[in-house]
Design a protein around this motif. Structure first.
Motif, short mmCIF file in Angstrom:
data_model
loop_
_atom_site.label_atom_id
_atom_site.label_comp_id
_atom_site.label_asym_id
_atom_site.label_seq_id
_atom_site.Cartn_x
_atom_site.Cartn_y
_atom_site.Cartn_z
N SER A 101 0.81 -1.22 0.00
CA SER A 101 0.00 0.00 0.00
C SER A 101 0.84 1.27 0.00
CB SER A 101 -0.94 0.01 1.21
OG SER A 101 -0.21 -0.12 2.42
N TYR A 117 1.80 -3.13 -10.49
CA TYR A 117 1.52 -4.44 -9.90
C TYR A 117 1.57 -4.32 -8.36
CZ TYR A 117 2.49 -6.34 -14.58
OH TYR A 117 2.46 -6.63 -15.93
N CYS A 118 0.94 -3.28 -7.83
CA CYS A 118 0.91 -3.05 -6.39
C CYS A 118 -0.43 -3.45 -5.81
CB CYS A 118 1.18 -1.57 -6.07
SG CYS A 118 2.75 -0.95 -6.67
N SER A 119 -0.43 -3.81 -4.54
CA SER A 119 -1.66 -4.23 -3.89
C SER A 119 -1.59 -3.94 -2.40
CB SER A 119 -1.89 -5.73 -4.11
OG SER A 119 -2.98 -6.21 -3.36
N GLU A 120 -2.70 -3.52 -1.82
CA GLU A 120 -2.74 -3.30 -0.38
C GLU A 120 -2.50 -4.63 0.35
OE1 GLU A 120 -6.40 -1.45 0.63
OE2 GLU A 120 -5.91 0.44 -0.39
N PHE A 122 0.23 -6.30 0.31
CA PHE A 122 1.13 -7.19 -0.43
C PHE A 122 2.36 -7.55 0.40
CE2 PHE A 122 4.80 -7.89 -3.20
CZ PHE A 122 4.30 -8.82 -4.10
N PHE A 132 -4.06 -10.71 -8.39
CA PHE A 132 -4.70 -9.39 -8.32
C PHE A 132 -4.36 -8.51 -9.51
CE2 PHE A 132 -0.61 -8.84 -6.18
CZ PHE A 132 -0.15 -7.65 -6.71
#
Length: 287
Positions: A101, A117-120, A122, A132
């Protein structure tokens, strides 16, 4: 009669010579034609597959391969990327951003537009088991996405805060697995590892905000692991934490919205840091 025979013999010899000459000319011209139609640059043909030679560390020499126009430049992977002339914002359009995040905040609250390619939430274990990333209507893991969309120029990784509750060995092992796989896809394309930024003292001591008891002391330990990984895998490491930290190396509350994430203004400062800390890799291989 004899003169007629001699003339015939001469005509035959001249004909044979001309035929040989024509034959040689055909062979030679066809070789030139092959060269003229070979429009692929030797650099593009071989650069990504060429295995870099060991540089002479004592003399710090730059080694040149004139055949493909590449310089093999010794690089000190134990040092963070130095400040230089700012890259244009468009440079990041062909860069992959992998992160949690915090990295996602950089994408959301600034003008940067990378391959996101980021995700909370991660963590490195989700690199190959959390689908995701959306591509062409399908969901993919980051590992799969890198292979499906291989047209990128660099990879930036910023993760670690969600792993702070792990042991040092587990973090090292899992991060190395991820970097090794990314390296297998990226080849000579640069990989940047951002060191983990700290949290505020208030966040660190809060039972509500920090139920997993994340500690800044772990940040320092894990960052040493990341520096070792950068050396082992020839990755460039970025250290921008000092821009947002107090003298005691904790995150400045004035730079944070919740004790862990940056403010919009701080994210803009982080982007400026990214722009001025790019290693020039065109026609170069660092060894």
């Amino acid at each position: 009669m004899k003169h007629g025979i001699l003339i015939s013999i001469l005509v035959i010899c001249v004909s044979i010579s001309a035929g040989v000459f024509l034959l040689l000319n055909i062979d030679i011209s066809s070789n030139f034609e092959d060269v003229s139609h070979n429009t692929q640059s030797p650099l593009s043909a071989r650069a990504r597959t060429y295995q870099p030679v060991q540089a002479d560390g004592a003399s710090n020499n730059i080694i040149e391969d004139p055949e493909i126009g590449i310089l093999y430049v010794p690089y000190d992977y134990t040092a963070p990327v130095a400040e230089g002339e700012p890259a244009d914002l468009s440079y990041f359009k062909r860069c992959v951003f992998i992160g949690d995040s915090r990295m996602l905040g950089l994408v959301r609250y600034t003008d940067v537009d990378p391959i996101n390619y980021c995700s909370e939430g991660f963590s490195v274990v989700e690199y190959d088991n959390k689908k995701f990333v959306k591509i062409d209507g399908g969901n993919f893991t980051v590992k799969e996405a890198l292979r499906k969309n291989n047209e990128f120029d660099a990879v930036y990784i910023a993760t670690g805060i969600n792993e702070l509750g792990w042991t040092k060995d587990k973090f090292s092992d899992k991060y190395r697995e991820m970097i090794a796989d990314i390296k297998s896809v990226a080849g000579q394309r640069p990989i940047y590892i951002q060191l983990i930024m700290p949290v505020t003292t208030g966040f660190e001591t809060s039972k509500i905000m920090n139920p997993f008891k994340l500690k800044n002391s772990s940040v320092e330990v894990f960052n040493e692991v990341l520096k070792e990984i950068a050396v082992d895998y020839k990755a460039f490491f970025l250290d921008c934490a000092y821009m947002f930290a107090l003298d005691d190396k904790t995150l400045d509350p004035a730079k944070s919205t919740d004790g862990a994430h940056l403010t919009k203004e701080a994210y803009k400062q982080q982007l400026d840091f990214y722009k001025t800390h790019v290693v020039i890799t065109k026609n170069r291989v660092f060894v």
